[in-house]
Design a protein around this motif. Structure first.
Motif, mmCIF file in Angstrom:
data_model
loop_
_atom_site.group_PDB
_atom_site.id
_atom_site.type_symbol
_atom_site.label_atom_id
_atom_site.label_comp_id
_atom_site.label_asym_id
_atom_site.label_seq_id
_atom_site.Cartn_x
_atom_site.Cartn_y
_atom_site.Cartn_z
ATOM 1 N N ALA A 36 6.950 80.206 -42.865
ATOM 2 C CA ALA A 36 7.139 81.577 -42.385
ATOM 3 C C ALA A 36 7.138 81.610 -40.860
ATOM 4 C CB ALA A 36 6.046 82.486 -42.938
ATOM 5 N N GLU A 37 6.222 80.850 -40.239
ATOM 6 C CA GLU A 37 6.149 80.795 -38.778
ATOM 7 C C GLU A 37 7.416 80.179 -38.199
ATOM 8 O OE1 GLU A 37 4.808 81.191 -34.891
ATOM 9 O OE2 GLU A 37 4.178 82.145 -36.766
ATOM 10 N N LYS A 38 7.934 79.150 -38.895
ATOM 11 C CA LYS A 38 9.176 78.533 -38.440
ATOM 12 C C LYS A 38 10.324 79.528 -38.495
ATOM 13 C CE LYS A 38 8.218 73.664 -39.497
ATOM 14 N NZ LYS A 38 8.615 72.483 -40.318
ATOM 15 N N ARG A 39 10.354 80.331 -39.571
ATOM 16 C CA ARG A 39 11.406 81.333 -39.689
ATOM 17 C C ARG A 39 11.278 82.378 -38.578
ATOM 18 N NH1 ARG A 39 10.301 80.768 -45.277
ATOM 19 N NH2 ARG A 39 8.923 82.597 -45.211
ATOM 20 N N VAL A 40 10.009 82.794 -38.297
ATOM 21 C CA VAL A 40 9.768 83.775 -37.244
ATOM 22 C C VAL A 40 10.183 83.205 -35.890
ATOM 23 C CG1 VAL A 40 7.987 85.015 -35.963
ATOM 24 C CG2 VAL A 40 7.955 85.020 -38.458
ATOM 25 N N GLN A 41 9.766 81.968 -35.612
ATOM 26 C CA GLN A 41 10.101 81.344 -34.327
ATOM 27 C C GLN A 41 11.609 81.140 -34.192
ATOM 28 O OE1 GLN A 41 8.235 80.750 -31.619
ATOM 29 N NE2 GLN A 41 6.533 81.741 -32.683
ATOM 30 N N SER A 42 12.265 80.812 -35.320
ATOM 31 C CA SER A 42 13.715 80.656 -35.293
ATOM 32 C C SER A 42 14.392 81.977 -34.930
ATOM 33 C CB SER A 42 14.221 80.171 -36.651
ATOM 34 O OG SER A 42 15.627 80.084 -36.666
ATOM 35 N N ASP A 49 16.152 83.322 -26.400
ATOM 36 C CA ASP A 49 16.500 82.150 -25.596
ATOM 37 C C ASP A 49 17.430 82.487 -24.429
ATOM 38 O OD1 ASP A 49 14.905 80.449 -26.956
ATOM 39 O OD2 ASP A 49 16.488 79.355 -27.988
ATOM 40 N N SER A 50 18.253 83.502 -24.605
ATOM 41 C CA SER A 50 19.209 83.845 -23.547
ATOM 42 C C SER A 50 18.532 84.450 -22.323
ATOM 43 C CB SER A 50 20.266 84.825 -24.084
ATOM 44 O OG SER A 50 19.659 86.042 -24.492
ATOM 45 N N VAL A 51 17.307 84.994 -22.487
ATOM 46 C CA VAL A 51 16.615 85.595 -21.344
ATOM 47 C C VAL A 51 15.383 84.794 -20.921
ATOM 48 C CG1 VAL A 51 17.394 87.950 -21.752
ATOM 49 C CG2 VAL A 51 15.337 87.151 -22.918
ATOM 50 N N LEU A 52 14.744 84.091 -21.879
ATOM 51 C CA LEU A 52 13.565 83.276 -21.557
ATOM 52 C C LEU A 52 13.507 82.121 -22.546
ATOM 53 C CD1 LEU A 52 10.972 83.120 -19.727
ATOM 54 C CD2 LEU A 52 9.759 84.202 -21.634
ATOM 55 N N ASP A 53 13.934 80.968 -22.107
ATOM 56 C CA ASP A 53 14.020 79.797 -22.988
ATOM 57 C C ASP A 53 12.671 79.097 -23.036
ATOM 58 O OD1 ASP A 53 14.817 77.734 -24.570
ATOM 59 O OD2 ASP A 53 16.147 76.800 -23.098
ATOM 60 N N SER A 54 11.825 79.521 -23.960
ATOM 61 C CA SER A 54 10.483 78.941 -24.106
ATOM 62 C C SER A 54 10.391 78.127 -25.398
ATOM 63 C CB SER A 54 9.424 80.044 -24.114
ATOM 64 O OG SER A 54 9.347 80.674 -22.861
ATOM 65 N N TYR A 55 9.332 77.330 -25.493
ATOM 66 C CA TYR A 55 9.112 76.507 -26.697
ATOM 67 C C TYR A 55 8.724 77.373 -27.889
ATOM 68 C CZ TYR A 55 7.078 72.965 -29.774
ATOM 69 O OH TYR A 55 6.774 72.171 -30.865
ATOM 70 N N SER A 56 7.882 78.388 -27.639
ATOM 71 C CA SER A 56 7.462 79.297 -28.711
ATOM 72 C C SER A 56 7.172 80.667 -28.128
ATOM 73 C CB SER A 56 6.211 78.758 -29.422
ATOM 74 O OG SER A 56 5.107 78.699 -28.527
ATOM 75 N N TYR A 57 7.085 81.657 -29.010
ATOM 76 C CA TYR A 57 6.850 83.039 -28.590
ATOM 77 C C TYR A 57 5.761 83.650 -29.473
ATOM 78 C CZ TYR A 57 11.516 82.210 -26.663
ATOM 79 O OH TYR A 57 12.587 81.684 -26.014
ATOM 80 N N LYS A 58 4.987 84.529 -28.866
ATOM 81 C CA LYS A 58 3.930 85.214 -29.605
ATOM 82 C C LYS A 58 3.990 86.703 -29.298
ATOM 83 C CE LYS A 58 -1.081 85.282 -30.461
ATOM 84 N NZ LYS A 58 -2.379 84.671 -30.090
#
Length: 451
Positions: A36-42, A49-58
């Motif tokens: 589920a987390e992978k789906r959310v992060q995807s 990604d187009s405005v802030l290309d980070s490894y993960s988001y919270k």
């Protein structure tokens, strides 16, 4: 009938089966959560990604969001090592034509500079549209700017004749002083002290004292490494800037750019806007003969009007004689509002004192000023003061007097960047700037910033 050994074996098997079942359930739960987390992060990566290309988001959960119905969500982007890199704020704001503009604004985590802007797909008849070409122009104008942002009407630093400006005349001899009426995010209050002799500025000092009494002044803290900025230490940059003003005699000749920096003073890379604003206030005070003692009396008049006590009674006077108090929570005492109750400028201390004393006793007047007037001859004790120094233009009706349309209920004193709208895209730029300033107002409440 089971023997004791058989019963023991049976219980052991039951326990083992229970543990195995629990382990399977727990593992399944974590696998499900991980998927589920992978789906959310995807989904986050697809959107952000187009405005802030980070490894993960919270996603941020905060009660502060209740006060901002325009904001649909706030997210923090993290690097692979877990370091916060920036904010992504999903929001919808109204354009000047009352249409809805939905967009993502990305901000650097430390500097709150705009690092990304993109529009969300429209889904209604009331959507405000900005073309791709217009959006590209707006990005070039806004990205890299620190929030909050205001529009400028004129940049003297780009005036070819700026270097030809002469020194200011009409200055009374004496020591003049001005300080910001609020502390910044590092709990410092900037001040400038200026000495005038024979009508010429002969000494200038720019420093800042801390509202946290355990901290040193900014110059001392910078020399000890406790306060760091890019380039030379802050104390050296302050000295260089003061020396430059002594040479040119006019803050306008420092060629401050719209982002608050200057390219003409060697070694100075810091934001000089506080210095320029306070130096101009000192000069206005020098024209009116409103010296440092008068200025301190003015701040005490402000404190007395609010709390019925002066700085010494309240314990706000430090050993250097500075009044260590931030009026951050009472901006109404120094903010100018238009007829629509929108903040459009700030008053100087001598103007505030004249209003306070004029309201309590019309017979009181400012030192060395006739008929309660300022240096321009305006009757400021009655509230009829020169607005041209406070974010308004002279003449015209109330709407025409607004210096900038890009305030968004924020006082001019808080503005960190000043820009010109993208070419032929005033309303579009104005709406995007409004979104950026809405982000600032949320972060100010969320982070409990002192500006």
């Amino acid at each position: 009938m089971m023997t004791r050994s058989q019963l023991k074996k049976f219980i052991t098997e039951v326990v083992l089966l229970f543990i195995l079942g629990a382990a399977i359930v727990i593992a399944g739960y974590f696998i499900s959560q991980n998927n589920a987390e992978k789906r959310v992060q995807s989904e986050y990566h697809t959107r952000f990604d187009s405005v802030l290309d980070s490894y993960s988001y919270k996603k941020v959960k905060s009660k502060a969001l209740e006060d901002f119905p325009e904001i649909d969500g706030v997210y923090i982007g993290y690097s692979a090592t877990g370091i916060a890199e920036g904010y992504v704020i999903d929001l919808t704001v109204k354009s000047l034509s009352e249409q809805d503009l939905s967009m993502l604004v990305a901000l650097d985590y430390e500097s709150t500079r705009v690092v990304g802007l993109t529009l969300n797909p429209g889904n209604g008849e009331n959507d405000y549209t900005i073309s791709d070409s217009e959006m590209e122009l707006i990005r070039e104008t806004v990205i890299g700017r620190q929030i909050p942002i205001a529009f400028e009407t004129e940049d003297s630093s780009e005036d070819d004749d700026a270097s030809d400006k002469v020194a200011i005349t009409g200055l009374h001899d004496g020591v003049y002083y001005a300080q910001r009426l609020f502390d910044d995010r590092n709990k410092y209050i900037d001040y400038v002290e200026m000495e005038v002799s024979n009508g010429v500025i002969t000494k200038v000092k720019w420093d800042a004292f801390s509202t946290d009494k355990t901290n040193q002044d900014r110059s001392e803290a910078s020399l000890r490494g406790a306060y760091e900025i890019s380039g030379l230490d802050w104390a050296t940059q302050s000295y260089n800037l003061c020396h430059a003003l002594l040479e040119c005699q006019n803050p306008d000749n420092l060629a401050m750019k719209s982002n608050g920096t200057t390219d003409i003073v060697d070694g100075v890379t810091c934001d000089i806007r506080p210095f320029v604003e306070l130096a101009k206030e000192c000069i206005n005070n020098a024209k009116a003969g409103y010296d440092k003692d008068d200025y301190m009396n003015g701040i005490n008049a402000m404190l007395t009007s609010l709390y019925d006590k002066n700085s010494e009674d309240l314990g706000y006077t430090n050993s250097d004689g500075h009044i260590v108090f931030s009026f951050e929570k009472t901006p109404e005492i120094y903010t100018i509002y238009n007829d629509d109750e929108v903040a459009v400028g700030v008053l100087e201390v001598r103007q505030i004192e004249a209003k306070i004393r004029g309201a309590s006793d019309p017979s009181l007047s400012l030192p060395d000023a006739q008929d309660n007037g300022d240096a321009s001859g305006n009757d400021i004790s009655s509230g009829e003061y020169d607005y041209s120094e406070d974010g308004l233009t002279s003449g015209g009706d109330a709407d025409e007097q607004i210096f900038t349309d890009s305030l968004d209920d924020l006082p001019m004193s808080e503005m960190a960047s000043f820009i010109e709208p993208a070419p032929d895209c005033y309303e579009q730029t104005r709406t995007v700037v409004k979104a950026c300033n809405t982000c600032y107002k949320f972060l100010k409440e969320y982070m409990n910033w002192k500006v």
